[in-house]
Design an enzyme around this catalytic site. Structure first.
Site, PDB file in Angstrom:
ATOM      1  N   HIS A 191     -35.245  68.787  17.871  1.00 60.46           N
ATOM      2  CA  HIS A 191     -34.297  69.634  18.586  1.00 60.46           C
ATOM      3  C   HIS A 191     -33.366  70.370  17.644  1.00 60.46           C
ATOM      4  O   HIS A 191     -32.917  71.463  17.936  1.00 60.46           O
ATOM      5  CB  HIS A 191     -33.552  68.832  19.639  1.00 60.46           C
ATOM      6  CG  HIS A 191     -34.441  68.555  20.794  1.00 60.46           C
ATOM      7  ND1 HIS A 191     -35.191  67.425  20.876  1.00 60.46           N
ATOM      8  CD2 HIS A 191     -34.783  69.327  21.847  1.00 60.46           C
ATOM      9  CE1 HIS A 191     -35.941  67.489  21.951  1.00 60.46           C
ATOM     10  NE2 HIS A 191     -35.717  68.627  22.567  1.00 60.46           N
ATOM     11  N   CYS A 505     -42.898  76.579  28.113  1.00 60.77           N
ATOM     12  CA  CYS A 505     -41.598  76.780  27.463  1.00 60.77           C
ATOM     13  C   CYS A 505     -41.480  75.954  26.188  1.00 60.77           C
ATOM     14  O   CYS A 505     -40.433  75.913  25.564  1.00 60.77           O
ATOM     15  CB  CYS A 505     -40.462  76.490  28.428  1.00 60.77           C
ATOM     16  SG  CYS A 505     -40.533  74.843  29.133  1.00 60.77           S
TER      17      CYS A 505
HETATM   18  C1  PEP Z   1     -40.963  70.526  25.448  1.00 65.56           C
HETATM   19  O1  PEP Z   1     -41.045  69.298  25.384  1.00 65.56           O
HETATM   20  O2  PEP Z   1     -41.880  71.294  25.093  1.00 65.56           O
HETATM   21  C2  PEP Z   1     -39.722  71.167  25.931  1.00 65.56           C
HETATM   22  C3  PEP Z   1     -39.670  72.455  26.180  1.00 65.56           C
HETATM   23  O3  PEP Z   1     -38.633  70.382  26.084  1.00 65.56           O
HETATM   24  P1  PEP Z   1     -37.734  69.852  24.869  1.00 65.56           P
HETATM   25  O4  PEP Z   1     -38.197  70.548  23.618  1.00 65.56           O
HETATM   26  O5  PEP Z   1     -36.329  70.142  25.200  1.00 65.56           O
HETATM   27  O6  PEP Z   1     -38.038  68.389  24.861  1.00 65.56           O
END
Ligand code: PEP
Ligand code: MG
Length: 573
Positions: A191, A505
């Site tokens: 993240h 996403c």
């Molecule tokens: C994912 O897991 O691809 C996602 C979009 O959520 P995050 O990256 O916030 O876990």
């Protein structure tokens, strides 16, 4: 002397700056003693480092404004208190004077002593202050190794070299105009890396030798695309840097022309292009680049880097700001997805999990803390009065979880109306597909939800059993694994058959070289961080859907990543 260190590119961009090394807070130093005649100089060094750390903290405090002053200010005040503690100072001086330890080793001994006291306290408050003690000790340690002329630089223009970095810290670093970040740990899917890309902050992760080979004040050249770090670059490096910079600038200007261009394939098929966002500040860029809406708003960032939990009013104000700013375009607000690598510091007293990625995260946490969920759903529902809102539930594994959240949403909407709140006519409800169990049973959710969003970051992690934040698994963690491709193709097909809108996403959607692959597999809606919108539009405009459809069976027959790469290399042929 020039050295080149390899890492993994996590956020593109080039930077040139002096290193500011942040040593791990828990110092692992071996015993270091000094001769009697060195004591006065060592004490002087220690005092200077304490004074520098003190000045840094006060300087930081003064520069903070707005909500940040409230949120971060409290920590800084506490850090000043710890630093000014007479016992800490007296203990350190005594260790140098009587114990003849180096200032560094004295710092470690004194830290361990105080940590033992903190840990033995009954009171939870003191136990959680250990982290703050380590921050203070780490700051003094860094100051011990700083050259005198660097002390005044603050962070502007510097390259931060650290063991690891939390997502919330990056926002503050960008505000302080840090030039780039290099970490020993981490991966491009962490993240922190996602936030760095949102901030346009060059970042190299997984640079194993960074801490041992870079000293405070070294000149550094950072290449966030190729994951390279050059220490004390020479004339050749610098001219290469100039050439690359000019190239990047040329590309940027070229892409600017696509701000208002349709996201349409060469054979005239319109593709949806939405933006991911973590902070309201990102909305402006998303709009300027012509995003069709927000495909993923990660609400957890409102909960990070603070000790309290945002209440309904604060959440409502933030969501409303985003919804209003999007001026009628849909905004997908994802409920809290805390856990795994996102819970560095949130006021939710999350316990340490032995296996965080498989633990109490996402919707599991929300259902475990019903008040937290209700507060968030109320805030989201109230924001729906200001524009089209879609609620998205993360980390879904079973239908029951979706049913439970949906039931709360219905009940709370009724209650809010009863309280006289205006709500949007219809709040769409969707599910994140990021756990293989949900991916394999998507049609079973069709009667419960209005749309689905594929989180490839987690889906790939769980499908391949490869930690997305693990620097050593960079070779294995790959969205181009045949299992991933086949699962995605099946997902898109099943969604189409169930008339369920679906978008991706995860970071895969933001990878321009992979656009033909996603289109061939059947994807028609992308959601990417604002910095990637134009590049993805450009990649989509270069594709011919008819050709890609014809080539799809060959893609699905690939048995290895290398074959997938060859498929991609053949382009539109
Ligand atoms: C994912 O897991 O691809 C996602 C979009 O959520 P995050 O990256 O916030 O876990
Ligand atoms: Mg996810």
């Amino acid at each position: 002397m020039r050295r080149q260190l390899a890492g993994i590119g996590a956020s593109r961009g080039l930077a040139l700056g002096r290193a500011r090394v942040r040593h791990p807070h828990v110092l692992s130093l071996s015993e270091e003693t000094i001769a009697a005649e060195q004591v006065p100089a060592e004490l002087e060094r220690l005092d200077a480092a304490m004074a520098a750390a003190r000045a840094e903290l006060s300087g930081l405090r003064e520069r903070l404004q707005g909500t940040l002053a409230r949120e971060v200010g409290e920590f800084l005040d506490l850090h000043v208190l710890i630093l000014d503690d007479p016992e800490l100072r007296a203990g350190l001086r005594d260790l140098v004077q009587t114990g003849r330890y180096s200032a560094d080793y004295a710092l470690k001994l004194q830290r361990d002593r105080l940590a033992a006291v903190f840990q033995s306290m009954e009171d939870d408050y003191f136990r959680t202050r250990l982290d703050d003690l380590d921050h203070v000790i780490g700051r003094v340690h860094a100051a011990l190794h700083r050259r005198p002329d660097d002390a005044l630089l603050g962070f502007a223009g510097e390259v931060l070299v650290a063991d690891d970095i939390a997502p919330a810290e990056l926002v503050e670093l960008a505000r302080r105009q840090v030039a780039a970040v290099v970490t020993r740990a981490g991966s491009p899917l962490s993240h922190s890396a996602i936030v760095a890309r949102g901030l346009h902050l060059p970042m190299v992760v997984g640079c194993a030798d960074a801490l041992s080979h870079v000293n405070d004040g070294d000149a550094l050249l950072v290449d966030g695309r190729d994951g390279l770090l050059v220490v004390e670059p020479d004339a050749d490096d610098l001219s290469r840097y100039q050439v690359l910079r000019a190239k990047i600038e040329k590309k940027r200007v070229e892409l600017e022309r696509l701000r208002r261009a349709p996201t349409r394939t060469r054979d005239g098929v319109d593709i949806g292009l939405f933006a991911n966002a973590e902070r309201p500040e990102e909305i402006e860029e998303a709009l300027a680049c012509g995003a069709d809406g927000i495909g993923l708003y990660r609400t957890e960032f409102l909960f990070l880097g603070r000790e309290d939990v945002p209440d309904e009013e604060e959440q409502f104000a933030t969501y409303r700001e985003v919804v209003r700013a999007m001026g009628g375009r849909p905004v997908t607000l994802r409920t809290l997805d805390l856990g795994a690598d996102k819970a560095d510091r949130a006021g939710l007293s999350l316990r340490d999990e032995p296996n965080p990625a498989l633990g109490l995260r996402g919707v599991r946490l929300s259902l475990h803390r019903p008040t937290l969920l209700d507060t968030q759903l109320r805030a989201i529902l109230r924001a729906s009065a200001f524009g089209p809102v879609r609620v998205l539930v993360p980390m879904v594994t079973a239908r029951e979880e979706v049913e439970a959240v949906k039931a709360r949403l219905g009940l709370l909407a009724e209650r809010l109306r009863g309280e006289g709140h205006a709500l949007g006519e219809r709040v769409a409800f969707g599910v994140m597909v990021e756990v293989p169990a949900a991916a394999l049973t998507l049609p079973d959710y069709a009667d419960l939800v209005d749309f689905a969003a594929v989180g490839t970051n987690d889906l790939v992690q769980y499908l391949l059993a490869a930690d997305r934040t693990h620097e050593a698994l960079d070779g294995l963690f790959s969205e181009r694994h045949p299992a991933v491709l086949r699962l995605l193709q099946r997902l898109f097909e099943e969604a189409r058959a169930a008339a369920l809108p679906i978008h991706v996403c995860g970071e895969l959607a933001a990878s321009a070289p992979d656009v033909p692959l996603l289109l061939a597999l059947g994807l028609r809606d992308f959601s990417v961080h604002p910095g990637a919108l134009l590049e993805i539009r450009e990649a989509i405009r270069a594709c011919e859907l008819g050709t890609l459809k014809r080539r799809a069976p060959a893609l699905l027959r690939c048995r290895e990543r290398a074959e997938v790469e060859r498929w991609l290399a053949r382009g539109q042929a």
